[in-house]
Design a protein around this motif. Sequence first.
Motif, PDB file in Angstrom:
ATOM      1  N   HIS A   1      -2.473  -7.800  -3.863  1.00 12.18           N
ATOM      2  CA  HIS A   1      -1.806  -8.648  -4.848  1.00 12.18           C
ATOM      3  C   HIS A   1      -0.352  -8.240  -5.034  1.00 12.18           C
ATOM      4  O   HIS A   1       0.524  -9.090  -5.172  1.00 12.18           O
ATOM      5  N   VAL A   2      -0.097  -6.962  -5.026  1.00 10.16           N
ATOM      6  CA  VAL A   2       1.288  -6.498  -5.121  1.00 10.16           C
ATOM      7  C   VAL A   2       2.090  -7.069  -3.964  1.00 10.16           C
ATOM      8  O   VAL A   2       3.202  -7.576  -4.122  1.00 10.16           O
ATOM      9  N   ARG A   3       1.479  -7.010  -2.822  1.00 13.82           N
ATOM     10  CA  ARG A   3       2.132  -7.538  -1.639  1.00 13.82           C
ATOM     11  C   ARG A   3       2.372  -9.039  -1.772  1.00 13.82           C
ATOM     12  O   ARG A   3       3.480  -9.540  -1.568  1.00 13.82           O
ATOM     13  N   ARG A   4       1.334  -9.719  -2.132  1.00 14.17           N
ATOM     14  CA  ARG A   4       1.388 -11.175  -2.163  1.00 14.17           C
ATOM     15  C   ARG A   4       2.373 -11.687  -3.210  1.00 14.17           C
ATOM     16  O   ARG A   4       3.140 -12.616  -2.955  1.00 14.17           O
ATOM     17  N   LEU A   5       2.362 -11.057  -4.382  1.00 13.84           N
ATOM     18  CA  LEU A   5       3.171 -11.593  -5.477  1.00 13.84           C
ATOM     19  C   LEU A   5       4.591 -11.065  -5.470  1.00 13.84           C
ATOM     20  O   LEU A   5       5.506 -11.723  -5.961  1.00 13.84           O
TER      21      LEU A   5
END
Lengths: 155, 155
Positions: free
Chosen positions: A122-126
Amino acid sequence: MNATPRWLDPEQKVAWDHFIRMQEKLVGRLSRRVQSDSGLSAADYVVLAALTESEGGRVRFLDLTKRVEWEKSRMSHQVGRMAKRGLVAREECPEDGRGAFVVATPEGYRAIEEAAPLHVEHVRRLFIDALTPEELDTLGRLSARVLAHMEQQPD
Amino acid sequence: MNATPRWLDPEQKVAWDHFIRMQEKLVGRLSRRVQSDSGLSAADYVVLAALTESEGGRVRFLDLTKRVEWEKSRMSHQVGRMAKRGLVAREECPEDGRGAFVVATPEGYRAIEEAAPLHVEHVRRLFIDALTPEELDTLGRLSARVLAHMEQQPD
DNA sequence: CGCGAGTGGATGACGTGTCAACAATGCTTG
DNA sequence: CAAGCATTGTTGACACGTCATCCACTCGCG
């Protein structure tokens, strides 16, 4: 009461607004995500991460508060709640009668090992994917600058 | 359960860490400051700011939630607490029997007019002053980029 | 008109964070 | 060794945020 306030000029206000809104939305989404993915709150995640990165998953209480930069009262409440759910345990400290260790239980390990990959995704995606590597680097460097500035500022 | 997680590489992790720590410390300090300066919480401040920037200090409940990007339940609780302290009042809406207006009371105006200059000073001192104008602009622009990215991302 | 779906908003339960006070132990100094 | 003072950690009260649920009202449609 005092001199007329110096409001932010338009460019400053725009930058501040964007930063604040971004930060709020990002943190909000991430913590709701980790919660619904794994049943861990953001706070749980932080504590477990700090514990499991340490030798034996065992850290002195005050060291733990320093590692995550929390107040001791906050940590005490948090550890209490997590202990009740079996994620961590408190142990007495032989060499200091006042002291305490906090230990990640097997449950705790299991929980964070399940949560961590999802969290990273999620860190990556957002966040990470929103920027080029150079931009990310810049943002990191500016953050570090603000951090350093705050540290030598009262309060 | 699934493919091996792609952890952040070192540069990414450093940038993320700096950003997260900065943001946490900044927001924490600011909200404790506004609290001790003026007796308003950060939440109070946001709500009063939104209200007093509007015609008559009077906004439809749902509009208010949209303006500050909060969930309605959060707003409802917050307005309840603020009403109890006399900072705002609820008014019925003539043209929609379910509706409600939220209004800043004179107390509310007084409170935010006292708090605002101090708040701006702290924003300036802790954040704006840490960066050159160009850096600030860059940070603002990167924030906007992340924000836009999140908005077209599920969740 | 009447009924069901959607909207506007409130509420209760629960986990979280802060502040202030407290308890217990260790340390230092006379 | 006794009297304080500092350190380590806990506790209680209260404000805050989220989730799920509920209620009152409006609107559209048969």
